[in-house]
Design a protein around this motif. Structure first.
Motif, PDB file in Angstrom:
ATOM      1  N   GLU A 121      39.129  93.806  53.315  1.00  0.00           N
ATOM      2  CA  GLU A 121      38.635  92.877  53.651  1.00  0.00           C
ATOM      3  C   GLU A 121      37.705  92.822  51.550  1.00  0.00           C
ATOM      4  O   GLU A 121      37.571  90.961  52.120  1.00  0.00           O
ATOM      5  CB  GLU A 121      37.384  93.454  54.568  1.00  0.00           C
ATOM      6  CG  GLU A 121      37.534  93.999  55.572  1.00  0.00           C
ATOM      7  CD  GLU A 121      38.599  95.507  55.892  1.00  0.00           C
ATOM      8  OE1 GLU A 121      38.493  96.618  54.681  1.00  0.00           O
ATOM      9  OE2 GLU A 121      39.143  95.391  56.666  1.00  0.00           O
ATOM     10  N   GLN A 152      41.114  89.856  50.756  1.00  0.00           N
ATOM     11  CA  GLN A 152      40.320  88.654  52.011  1.00  0.00           C
ATOM     12  C   GLN A 152      39.422  87.980  51.605  1.00  0.00           C
ATOM     13  O   GLN A 152      39.153  86.451  51.517  1.00  0.00           O
ATOM     14  CB  GLN A 152      40.792  89.157  53.737  1.00  0.00           C
ATOM     15  CG  GLN A 152      40.460  87.462  54.471  1.00  0.00           C
ATOM     16  CD  GLN A 152      42.100  87.362  54.301  1.00  0.00           C
ATOM     17  OE1 GLN A 152      43.483  87.767  54.017  1.00  0.00           O
ATOM     18  NE2 GLN A 152      42.182  85.504  53.846  1.00  0.00           N
ATOM     19  N   ALA A 153      38.052  88.266  50.986  1.00  0.00           N
ATOM     20  CA  ALA A 153      37.272  87.556  50.451  1.00  0.00           C
ATOM     21  C   ALA A 153      37.601  87.052  49.573  1.00  0.00           C
ATOM     22  O   ALA A 153      36.864  85.524  49.685  1.00  0.00           O
ATOM     23  CB  ALA A 153      35.788  88.076  50.751  1.00  0.00           C
ATOM     24  N   ILE A 181      40.626  84.962  49.154  1.00  0.00           N
ATOM     25  CA  ILE A 181      41.659  84.101  48.921  1.00  0.00           C
ATOM     26  C   ILE A 181      40.499  83.146  49.585  1.00  0.00           C
ATOM     27  O   ILE A 181      40.983  82.569  49.201  1.00  0.00           O
ATOM     28  CB  ILE A 181      42.344  84.691  49.934  1.00  0.00           C
ATOM     29  CG1 ILE A 181      43.147  86.218  48.919  1.00  0.00           C
ATOM     30  CG2 ILE A 181      43.404  83.808  50.473  1.00  0.00           C
ATOM     31  CD1 ILE A 181      44.368  85.653  47.840  1.00  0.00           C
ATOM     32  N   ASP A 182      40.105  84.256  50.947  1.00  0.00           N
ATOM     33  CA  ASP A 182      38.288  83.002  50.831  1.00  0.00           C
ATOM     34  C   ASP A 182      38.042  82.297  50.383  1.00  0.00           C
ATOM     35  O   ASP A 182      37.862  80.830  50.773  1.00  0.00           O
ATOM     36  CB  ASP A 182      37.875  83.659  52.692  1.00  0.00           C
ATOM     37  CG  ASP A 182      38.971  84.546  53.536  1.00  0.00           C
ATOM     38  OD1 ASP A 182      40.241  83.440  53.156  1.00  0.00           O
ATOM     39  OD2 ASP A 182      37.834  84.869  54.568  1.00  0.00           O
ATOM     40  N   HIS A 183      37.160  83.004  49.199  1.00  0.00           N
ATOM     41  CA  HIS A 183      36.495  82.304  48.349  1.00  0.00           C
ATOM     42  C   HIS A 183      37.398  81.003  47.138  1.00  0.00           C
ATOM     43  O   HIS A 183      37.297  80.252  47.459  1.00  0.00           O
ATOM     44  CB  HIS A 183      35.689  83.294  47.029  1.00  0.00           C
ATOM     45  CG  HIS A 183      35.535  81.860  45.905  1.00  0.00           C
ATOM     46  ND1 HIS A 183      34.285  81.699  45.782  1.00  0.00           N
ATOM     47  CD2 HIS A 183      35.385  82.067  44.950  1.00  0.00           C
ATOM     48  CE1 HIS A 183      34.454  81.103  44.874  1.00  0.00           C
ATOM     49  NE2 HIS A 183      34.928  81.803  44.002  1.00  0.00           N
ATOM     50  N   LEU A 218      40.179  79.187  48.452  1.00  0.00           N
ATOM     51  CA  LEU A 218      40.887  78.631  48.791  1.00  0.00           C
ATOM     52  C   LEU A 218      39.152  77.056  49.047  1.00  0.00           C
ATOM     53  O   LEU A 218      39.820  76.253  49.272  1.00  0.00           O
ATOM     54  CB  LEU A 218      41.770  79.226  51.170  1.00  0.00           C
ATOM     55  CG  LEU A 218      42.369  79.473  50.214  1.00  0.00           C
ATOM     56  CD1 LEU A 218      42.690  80.216  52.171  1.00  0.00           C
ATOM     57  CD2 LEU A 218      43.811  78.968  49.795  1.00  0.00           C
ATOM     58  N   GLU A 219      38.086  77.924  49.937  1.00  0.00           N
ATOM     59  CA  GLU A 219      37.804  77.249  49.892  1.00  0.00           C
ATOM     60  C   GLU A 219      37.024  76.969  48.513  1.00  0.00           C
ATOM     61  O   GLU A 219      36.793  75.419  48.677  1.00  0.00           O
ATOM     62  CB  GLU A 219      36.381  78.178  50.258  1.00  0.00           C
ATOM     63  CG  GLU A 219      36.149  78.580  51.932  1.00  0.00           C
ATOM     64  CD  GLU A 219      34.769  79.996  51.668  1.00  0.00           C
ATOM     65  OE1 GLU A 219      34.607  80.318  51.124  1.00  0.00           O
ATOM     66  OE2 GLU A 219      35.526  80.582  53.093  1.00  0.00           O
ATOM     67  N   ARG A 278      38.988  75.327  46.363  1.00  0.00           N
ATOM     68  CA  ARG A 278      39.421  73.503  46.181  1.00  0.00           C
ATOM     69  C   ARG A 278      40.241  73.820  45.097  1.00  0.00           C
ATOM     70  O   ARG A 278      40.287  72.843  44.159  1.00  0.00           O
ATOM     71  CB  ARG A 278      39.009  73.002  46.660  1.00  0.00           C
ATOM     72  CG  ARG A 278      38.564  72.867  48.400  1.00  0.00           C
ATOM     73  CD  ARG A 278      38.654  70.849  48.147  1.00  0.00           C
ATOM     74  NE  ARG A 278      38.219  70.952  49.577  1.00  0.00           N
ATOM     75  CZ  ARG A 278      39.003  70.606  50.893  1.00  0.00           C
ATOM     76  NH1 ARG A 278      39.542  70.756  50.623  1.00  0.00           N
ATOM     77  NH2 ARG A 278      37.956  70.555  51.863  1.00  0.00           N
ATOM     78  N   THR A 327      50.970  87.742  50.391  1.00  0.00           N
ATOM     79  CA  THR A 327      49.845  88.695  50.156  1.00  0.00           C
ATOM     80  C   THR A 327      51.388  90.412  50.006  1.00  0.00           C
ATOM     81  O   THR A 327      51.907  90.765  51.117  1.00  0.00           O
ATOM     82  CB  THR A 327      49.011  89.182  51.374  1.00  0.00           C
ATOM     83  OG1 THR A 327      47.859  88.139  50.366  1.00  0.00           O
ATOM     84  CG2 THR A 327      48.056  90.928  51.236  1.00  0.00           C
TER      85      THR A 327
END
Length: 159
Positions: A117, A120-121, A123-125, A127-128, A130, A138
């Protein structure tokens, strides 16, 4: 810096294996007395051949964690995109190593987090934020087999 001889190579091997080696232990390993051995070590440090000293922490004994390798592709392939991505990676502590690579993707990242988790947080960061990350692949480490090892100095130097 003058070319390395066998004793210089032996010093590099000794401090790579044990950064806390004493003058006496180093002298014994390389076949010199303490003072000349230590002088050689300081010369190698000054020349930049020894970047730093550190300890390898056994994370398995410290805390649960997950190690993930990430193959990353950037959306754009120009100097500004590479610089943006590389600068962003420097500020992310979970990314413990990053290599620019040739081939099918642009970077290989080593990531260590508490759990999937948290990974994934991250990776999300990314992507957000930019920073140019277009695709990522992965690879979760299921068990360590070998690493980190001492560099194969003899092989690299043709000895």
């Amino acid at each position: 810096m003058q070319p390395l001889d066998d004793r210089d190579l032996a010093i590099l091997k000794a401090v790579a294996a044990n950064g806390r080696i004493t003058k006496a232990e180093l002298a014994e390993q390389i076949g010199l007395s303490a003072s000349p051995g230590w002088t050689r070590l300081k010369r190698l440090e000054k020349a930049g051949l020894i970047e730093s000293y550190g300890a390898r922490i056994n994370l398995r004994k410290l805390t649960p964690h997950v190690t993930v390798f990430v193959a990353a592709e950037l959306a754009e392939h120009n100097a500004a995109s590479f610089q943006l991505f590389e600068s962003a990676v420097q500020g992310l502590d979970e990314i413990t190593a990053c290599w620019a690579v040739g081939g099918g993707y642009d970077y290989l990242l080593q990531v260590i987090t508490r759990d999937i988790e948290s990974y994934q947080a991250l990776i999300d960061h990314m992507l957000e934020a930019r920073i140019g990350l277009a695709r990522y692949f992965t690879y979760v480490v299921t068990k360590p087999v070998k690493g980190p090892a001492l560099p194969p100095l003899d092989l690299l130097l043709g000895r």
